[in-house]
Design a protein around this motif. Structure first.
Motif, short mmCIF file in Angstrom:
data_model
loop_
_atom_site.label_atom_id
_atom_site.label_comp_id
_atom_site.label_asym_id
_atom_site.label_seq_id
_atom_site.Cartn_x
_atom_site.Cartn_y
_atom_site.Cartn_z
N GLN A 1 86.60 7.26 45.02
CA GLN A 1 86.56 8.50 45.81
C GLN A 1 85.22 9.23 45.63
O GLN A 1 84.88 10.08 46.44
CB GLN A 1 87.75 9.41 45.44
CG GLN A 1 87.71 10.08 44.06
CD GLN A 1 87.92 9.14 42.84
OE1 GLN A 1 88.22 7.96 42.99
NE2 GLN A 1 87.75 9.69 41.64
N ALA A 2 84.46 8.89 44.60
CA ALA A 2 83.17 9.55 44.35
C ALA A 2 82.03 8.54 44.31
O ALA A 2 80.98 8.80 43.73
CB ALA A 2 83.22 10.34 43.05
N LEU A 3 82.23 7.38 44.96
CA LEU A 3 81.21 6.31 44.95
C LEU A 3 80.72 6.03 43.52
O LEU A 3 79.53 5.80 43.28
CB LEU A 3 80.03 6.67 45.87
CG LEU A 3 80.37 6.88 47.35
CD1 LEU A 3 79.09 7.13 48.16
CD2 LEU A 3 81.13 5.70 47.94
N GLU B 1 69.54 4.03 37.18
CA GLU B 1 69.18 4.12 35.76
C GLU B 1 70.14 3.31 34.90
O GLU B 1 69.73 2.67 33.92
CB GLU B 1 69.14 5.59 35.35
CG GLU B 1 68.01 6.35 36.06
CD GLU B 1 68.07 7.86 35.85
OE1 GLU B 1 69.07 8.48 36.25
OE2 GLU B 1 67.11 8.42 35.28
N GLU C 1 66.81 12.13 42.90
CA GLU C 1 66.99 13.42 42.22
C GLU C 1 66.09 14.51 42.77
O GLU C 1 66.45 15.69 42.76
CB GLU C 1 66.75 13.26 40.71
CG GLU C 1 67.82 12.47 39.97
CD GLU C 1 67.57 10.97 39.92
OE1 GLU C 1 66.74 10.46 40.69
OE2 GLU C 1 68.23 10.31 39.10
N ALA D 1 76.62 5.98 42.77
CA ALA D 1 75.76 6.86 43.59
C ALA D 1 75.11 7.95 42.76
O ALA D 1 74.67 8.97 43.30
CB ALA D 1 76.55 7.44 44.75
N GLY D 2 75.06 7.76 41.44
CA GLY D 2 74.32 8.71 40.62
C GLY D 2 75.17 9.40 39.60
O GLY D 2 76.37 9.16 39.50
N ALA D 3 74.52 10.28 38.83
CA ALA D 3 75.27 11.17 37.95
C ALA D 3 76.13 12.05 38.86
O ALA D 3 75.83 12.22 40.04
CB ALA D 3 74.32 12.02 37.13
N ASP D 4 77.23 12.59 38.29
CA ASP D 4 78.16 13.38 39.11
C ASP D 4 77.57 14.76 39.39
O ASP D 4 77.50 15.60 38.51
CB ASP D 4 79.51 13.48 38.39
CG ASP D 4 80.57 14.04 39.32
OD1 ASP D 4 80.32 15.06 40.00
OD2 ASP D 4 81.67 13.45 39.38
N ILE D 5 77.15 14.93 40.64
CA ILE D 5 76.46 16.17 41.03
C ILE D 5 77.39 17.37 40.90
O ILE D 5 76.98 18.45 40.46
CB ILE D 5 75.93 16.05 42.49
CG1 ILE D 5 74.90 14.91 42.58
CG2 ILE D 5 75.32 17.37 42.95
CD1 ILE D 5 74.55 14.51 44.00
N LYS D 6 78.68 17.16 41.21
CA LYS D 6 79.64 18.28 41.15
C LYS D 6 79.87 18.73 39.70
O LYS D 6 80.07 19.91 39.43
CB LYS D 6 80.95 17.89 41.84
CG LYS D 6 80.75 17.71 43.36
CD LYS D 6 81.84 16.88 44.03
CE LYS D 6 81.45 16.52 45.47
NZ LYS D 6 82.34 15.53 46.09
N PHE E 1 73.80 13.34 28.63
CA PHE E 1 73.71 11.92 28.94
C PHE E 1 73.58 11.06 27.68
O PHE E 1 73.25 9.89 27.75
CB PHE E 1 72.52 11.68 29.88
CG PHE E 1 72.71 12.38 31.20
CD1 PHE E 1 73.61 11.89 32.13
CD2 PHE E 1 72.02 13.55 31.48
CE1 PHE E 1 73.83 12.55 33.33
CE2 PHE E 1 72.23 14.21 32.69
CZ PHE E 1 73.13 13.71 33.62
N ALA F 1 80.37 7.91 41.00
CA ALA F 1 79.49 8.88 40.35
C ALA F 1 79.80 8.92 38.85
O ALA F 1 80.96 8.84 38.43
CB ALA F 1 79.66 10.26 40.97
N LYS G 1 80.79 -1.00 48.13
CA LYS G 1 80.00 0.08 48.75
C LYS G 1 79.02 0.73 47.77
O LYS G 1 77.96 1.19 48.19
CB LYS G 1 80.94 1.15 49.34
CG LYS G 1 80.13 2.27 49.98
CD LYS G 1 80.88 3.19 50.91
CE LYS G 1 79.84 4.18 51.48
NZ LYS G 1 80.41 5.34 52.10
N GLY H 1 71.33 8.14 38.60
CA GLY H 1 71.91 7.58 37.38
C GLY H 1 72.45 6.17 37.58
O GLY H 1 72.52 5.40 36.61
N GLY I 1 67.11 11.72 34.87
CA GLY I 1 67.38 12.21 33.52
C GLY I 1 68.02 11.19 32.60
O GLY I 1 68.33 11.49 31.45
#
Ligand code: HXC
Length: 257
Positions: free
Chosen positions: A23-25, A111, A131, A63-68, A84, A27, A59, A108, A139
């Protein structure tokens, strides 16, 4: 162990870690960091595991560190919780880790792939450090590991513009070990990991540590590291087995000691 954000499985001598927050790709929140690190560390402590595969979904690798999760944090939150920090324990496992990347490997996610030793990419993979679009910078090692992987100018373009690159470009640049058709990614990653896991564990640990030294240190210090590690392997059972198997024209039967 019960995990919430990853699936963990051992097949033969290969440990599999699959990021599982569709649900969060995928993250990477702090729970993912703790769980991936715990699972990888447990595999690392198990002499029955000779290689680890980390993968995501079709998919998204991640998709990175969790921005939310990060949005409301302050500088002192970041520093005091070492947000981290768990990932440095992941990057320190002795066992080789293959990243099997399909879809997005951003921020992330890129990374995390670069903390692994080998990056196998599906032809659908997309790598980037976006980022800068969020008003921050990488980071979890991106500014350092991407420069070492692809050189300064390619890394600077990607990090300063936030542009994504596809699998072919990433392979040409040296970020990706090999590109395979998306439908073959997990099979190819499994085969590669099994091949590594069939080798003598002490030599595999020594090879990974020496490769790490190449990333970390000067040529003369790295050559010194290699010379000592090479010599030390002549005290293993498997060095005698590997070399006598060669002389006797048969497959070695490694004892992993
Ligand atoms: C939290 C994320 C997320 C992320 C995606 N999602 N990426 N949630 N953190 N990094 C969530 C979306 O909010 C959405 O949830 C769901 O996943 C599906 O994503 P969509 O955007 O709807 O999918 P799509 O339109 O296909 O676009 C895919 C995408 C886009 C291009 C990958 O999601 C995207 O740009 N993601 C952010 C990429 C990024 O900036 N990464 C760097 C993060 S910073 P809802 O609930 O809305 O459906 C970083 C720093 C690392 O990594 C170092 C620490 C400082």
């Amino acid at each position: 162990t019960e995990y919430e954000t990853i699936l963990v499985e051992q097949r033969g001598r290969v440990g599999w870690i699959t990021l599982n927050r569709p649900q969060a790709l995928n993250a990477l929140n702090s729970r993912v960091a703790e769980e991936v690190t715990a699972a990888a560390t447990a595999f690392d402590e198990d002499a029955g595991v000779g290689a680890i595969v980390v993968t995501g979904s079709e998919k998204a690798f991640a998709a990175g560190a969790d921005i939310k999760e990060m949005e409301g944090m302050t500088a002192s939150d970041m520093l005091s919780t070492d947000h981290f920090g768990a990932w440095s324990d992941f990057a320190a496992v002795r066992t080789p880790v293959v990243a099997a990347v399909s879809g997005f490997a951003l921020g992330g996610g890129c990374e995390l792939a670069m903390m692994c030793d080998i990056i196998l990419a599906a032809d659908t993979a997309k790598f980037g450090q976006p980022e800068i679009n969020l008003g921050v910078i990488p980071g979890m090692g991106g500014t350092q590991r991407l420069v070492r992987a692809v050189g300064y100018y390619k890394a600077a373009e990607l990090i300063l513009s936030g542009r994504m690159m596809g699998a072919e470009e990433a392979e040409r640049a040296g970020l990706v070990s090999r590109v395979v058709p998306a439908s073959d990614l997990l099979d190819e990653a499994g085969k590669l990991a099994e091949t590594i896991a069939s080798k003598s564990l002490p030599s595999v640990y020594a090879a990974k540590a020496a490769l790490d030294a190449a990333m970390e240190t000067t040529l003369s210090a790295g050559l010194d590291h290699e010379k000592k590690a090479f010599a030390a392997l002549f005290d293993t059972v498997d060095q005698k087995e590997g070399m006598s198997a060669f002389r006797e024209k048969r497959a070695p039967d490694f004892q992993h000691r």
